[in-house]
Write an enzyme that holds these catalytic residues in place. Structure first.
Site, PDB file in Angstrom:
ATOM      1  N   ARG A  82       0.847  -1.194   0.000  1.00 39.84           N
ATOM      2  CA  ARG A  82       0.000   0.000   0.000  1.00 39.84           C
ATOM      3  C   ARG A  82       0.880   1.241   0.000  1.00 39.84           C
ATOM      4  O   ARG A  82       1.803   1.382   0.797  1.00 39.84           O
ATOM      5  CB  ARG A  82      -0.898   0.002   1.237  1.00 39.84           C
ATOM      6  CG  ARG A  82      -1.600   1.323   1.537  1.00 39.84           C
ATOM      7  CD  ARG A  82      -2.965   1.390   0.915  1.00 39.84           C
ATOM      8  NE  ARG A  82      -3.569   2.714   0.995  1.00 39.84           N
ATOM      9  CZ  ARG A  82      -4.519   3.062   1.845  1.00 39.84           C
ATOM     10  NH1 ARG A  82      -4.974   2.185   2.703  1.00 39.84           N
ATOM     11  NH2 ARG A  82      -5.026   4.278   1.816  1.00 39.84           N
ATOM     12  N   ARG A  91      -6.158   1.705  -4.333  1.00 40.89           N
ATOM     13  CA  ARG A  91      -5.266   1.079  -3.358  1.00 40.89           C
ATOM     14  C   ARG A  91      -5.271  -0.431  -3.489  1.00 40.89           C
ATOM     15  O   ARG A  91      -6.293  -1.032  -3.798  1.00 40.89           O
ATOM     16  CB  ARG A  91      -5.606   1.495  -1.946  1.00 40.89           C
ATOM     17  CG  ARG A  91      -7.015   1.183  -1.541  1.00 40.89           C
ATOM     18  CD  ARG A  91      -7.463   2.087  -0.439  1.00 40.89           C
ATOM     19  NE  ARG A  91      -8.015   3.277  -1.064  1.00 40.89           N
ATOM     20  CZ  ARG A  91      -8.861   4.097  -0.515  1.00 40.89           C
ATOM     21  NH1 ARG A  91      -9.244   3.905   0.708  1.00 40.89           N
ATOM     22  NH2 ARG A  91      -9.337   5.127  -1.130  1.00 40.89           N
ATOM     23  N   ASP A  94      -6.774  -1.665   1.817  1.00 39.51           N
ATOM     24  CA  ASP A  94      -7.112  -0.665   2.825  1.00 39.51           C
ATOM     25  C   ASP A  94      -7.793  -1.432   3.953  1.00 39.51           C
ATOM     26  O   ASP A  94      -8.690  -2.246   3.690  1.00 39.51           O
ATOM     27  CB  ASP A  94      -8.059   0.380   2.225  1.00 39.51           C
ATOM     28  CG  ASP A  94      -8.387   1.497   3.193  1.00 39.51           C
ATOM     29  OD1 ASP A  94      -7.505   1.903   3.964  1.00 39.51           O
ATOM     30  OD2 ASP A  94      -9.542   1.978   3.175  1.00 39.51           O
ATOM     31  N   ASP A  96      -9.590  -0.716   7.670  1.00 38.06           N
ATOM     32  CA  ASP A  96     -10.067   0.269   8.638  1.00 38.06           C
ATOM     33  C   ASP A  96     -10.686  -0.418   9.840  1.00 38.06           C
ATOM     34  O   ASP A  96     -11.341  -1.457   9.700  1.00 38.06           O
ATOM     35  CB  ASP A  96     -11.135   1.179   8.012  1.00 38.06           C
ATOM     36  CG  ASP A  96     -10.589   2.105   6.947  1.00 38.06           C
ATOM     37  OD1 ASP A  96      -9.413   2.512   7.059  1.00 38.06           O
ATOM     38  OD2 ASP A  96     -11.333   2.429   6.003  1.00 38.06           O
TER      39      ASP A  96
END
Length: 161
Positions: A82, A91, A94, A96
Site C-alpha cells: 500500500r 489502493r 485498505d 479500517d
C-alpha cells in the site's frame, strides 16, 4: 481479548485474492477471525474516476489495544504494498477499524467508531450482514437501522462466491 470489526477494501490488481491475503495476515498477526462477511463490489466512493472496489468486513478477536491494532494494520498494508499518495485514491489494500468493542476513541490518529460509517453503504452492507443488531456506541442504533437511514446512493452489490 477485544472484538474488532475491520473493513477490508481493494481496487487494484486481483482484489479478491488481496482481500484473502489481508485476512491471512490478520489471522496470523492480530488474532482469529470469528466471522467474515460476503465480498461486496461498489463503484469508488469520494474519487469516482477509478476502478470499482471490493470490500469485506471481518470480526476479529485480538489481545491488542486499539492503538496497537491500528499500528499492526498499517504494517500489514505496508507489507502488502500500500502506498498512500492520493486521498480516496486507488489502493492495493485498505484496512479500517470500524468498531472496537463498544469503545469510543477520539485521538489524532484513531477515531472509533469509524466516523464515516453512517454515510457509506459499502461499509454498512457487509457489517449489517454479520452484525445486524450491533449498536453503534455513540448513536445507539443498530447496523440495520443505520443502513436503512443511510443516504448514500452508491450501488453496492454482493459478489458471487
Amino acid at each position: 481479548m477485544a472484538l474488532a470489526y475491520l473493513l477490508l477494501g481493494s481496487n487494484m490488481g486481483q482484489s479478491k485474492e488481496l482481500l484473502a491475503n489481508a485476512a491471512d495476515h490478520i489471522q496470523q498477526l492480530i488474532g482469529p477471525i470469528q466471522v467474515q462477511s460476503s465480498i461486496y463490489k461498489s463503484d469508488a466512493w469520494g474519487k469516482e474516476d477509478q476502478d470499482p472496489f471490493l470490500n469485506q468486513v471481518l470480526l476479529v478477536e485480538t489481545p491488542l489495544s486499539a492503538s496497537n491494532l491500528l499500528q499492526s494494520l498499517l504494517k500489514i498494508e505496508q507489507q502488502m504494498g500500500r502506498i498512500r499518495s492520493v486521498k480516496w485514491g486507488a489502493r492495493i489494500i485498505d484496512i479500517d477499524i470500524i468498531y472496537f468493542n463498544n469503545e469510543i476513541i477520539n485521538e489524532a490518529s484513531l477515531i472509533v467508531p469509524h466516523p464515516k460509517i453512517t454515510d457509506r453503504r459499502f461499509v454498512l452492507l457487509p457489517i449489517e450482514e454479520i452484525a445486524p443488531d450491533y449498536l453503534h456506541p455513540i448513536l445507539l442504533k443498530s447496523n440495520t437501522i443505520l443502513l436503512k437511514e443511510c443516504g448514500d446512493s452508491l450501488a453496492v452489490y454482493k459478489k458471487a462466491p
